[in-house]
Design a protein around this motif. Sequence first.
Motif, short mmCIF file in Angstrom:
data_model
loop_
_atom_site.label_atom_id
_atom_site.label_comp_id
_atom_site.label_asym_id
_atom_site.label_seq_id
_atom_site.Cartn_x
_atom_site.Cartn_y
_atom_site.Cartn_z
N SER A 58 0.80 -1.26 0.26
CA SER A 58 -0.22 0.10 0.18
C SER A 58 0.80 1.10 0.11
N ARG A 59 1.94 1.16 0.52
CA ARG A 59 2.82 2.33 1.05
C ARG A 59 3.61 2.47 -0.44
N ASN A 60 3.79 1.43 -1.10
CA ASN A 60 4.55 1.52 -2.47
C ASN A 60 3.50 2.16 -3.53
N ARG A 61 2.26 1.90 -3.45
CA ARG A 61 1.62 2.31 -4.48
C ARG A 61 1.18 3.70 -4.20
N ARG A 62 1.89 4.78 -4.65
CA ARG A 62 1.78 6.35 -4.48
C ARG A 62 1.95 7.07 -5.73
N THR A 63 1.50 8.17 -5.65
CA THR A 63 2.17 9.08 -6.74
C THR A 63 2.61 10.39 -5.96
N GLN A 64 4.05 10.56 -6.52
CA GLN A 64 4.44 11.87 -5.91
C GLN A 64 4.44 12.98 -6.63
N ILE A 65 4.27 14.19 -5.93
CA ILE A 65 4.40 15.48 -6.66
C ILE A 65 5.57 16.15 -6.04
N ILE A 66 6.61 16.20 -7.14
CA ILE A 66 8.03 16.69 -6.49
C ILE A 66 8.03 18.35 -7.06
N ILE A 67 8.28 19.20 -6.13
CA ILE A 67 8.42 20.55 -6.53
C ILE A 67 9.75 20.99 -6.32
N THR A 68 10.54 21.37 -7.25
CA THR A 68 11.83 21.92 -7.28
C THR A 68 11.92 23.15 -7.85
N PRO A 69 13.27 23.85 -7.58
CA PRO A 69 13.46 25.18 -8.13
C PRO A 69 13.71 24.79 -9.87
#
Length: 293
Positions: A259-270
């Motif tokens: 369950s933890r591995n099934r994820r979508t990450q929104i990665i905010i960078t300069p």
Amino acid sequence: MIKKIGFPLLLISTVLISSCGVSKKTYQALDAQYKDLSTQYQQSQVELAESKARSKSLEEQLENERKTNAGLREALARLQGTLDNSINQNTQGNVNISKLVDEINASNRYIQHLVNTKNKSDSLNMVLTNNLTRSLSREEMRDVDVQVLKGVVYISLSDNMLYKSGSYEISDRAGETLSKIAKIIQDYKEYDVLIEGNTDNVPISKTNIRNNWDLSTLRASSVVQALQNTYGVDPKRLTAGGRGEYNPIANNSTEDGKSRNRRTQIIITPKLDQFMELIDQAPETSEADTTAN
């Protein structure tokens, strides 16, 4: 600090007043007041616990940034020491000492500029993270994890909240949460946004989805298109990518780990071009440096 209300004293007073012939109406009013105060006390305890949790998270982030800044200062000190040694070794040579000192000072100013820029970026990241966590409800925070790692903001969303079961279509439930994240992204226009899909290691069995690579990429693409088409985020700032099952954060041998591995990450960078501009500002190597080497 929230002071505890003297409920026992109020209860005893109510009983004494009632036994002394106080009217039923007065007793009911006092009883209602007691219940209202009890409710306020319980709500205050919940809010206090939430505030302590948020404060601890921000303190941990601040401590990590302090350690990073200490590392930069150590690197600056090592560079200064190297340059000082270079001056000492070339005192008897033909090196133009005055020019070398100017270049040392230019290098120090450049490094200080990088440190100041990083400090500004770290401060913006902490404000961004704080604004986002404050906008999310307790229910949403169960499915959303926000972290700052090495100057980058990671917003991790569970697939149970974000997608329809076994699909890459955005669920109705995810709309309100995505709208809050989109608001933060819109407020920080100097950042780029990478949407990264991740799965567990269970093979997908869909006629139109070949494998977990497809599923993770399609899910990331769905979020990108929702941010663009529904919430008006500039598509030039967005990137969609999938990592399939090959970037786990937990063991796939348990249901909780999957369950933890099934994820979508929104990665905010300069923005990368801003970083490249900083690189371009580095002092150029001169003939004096070549002679010294």
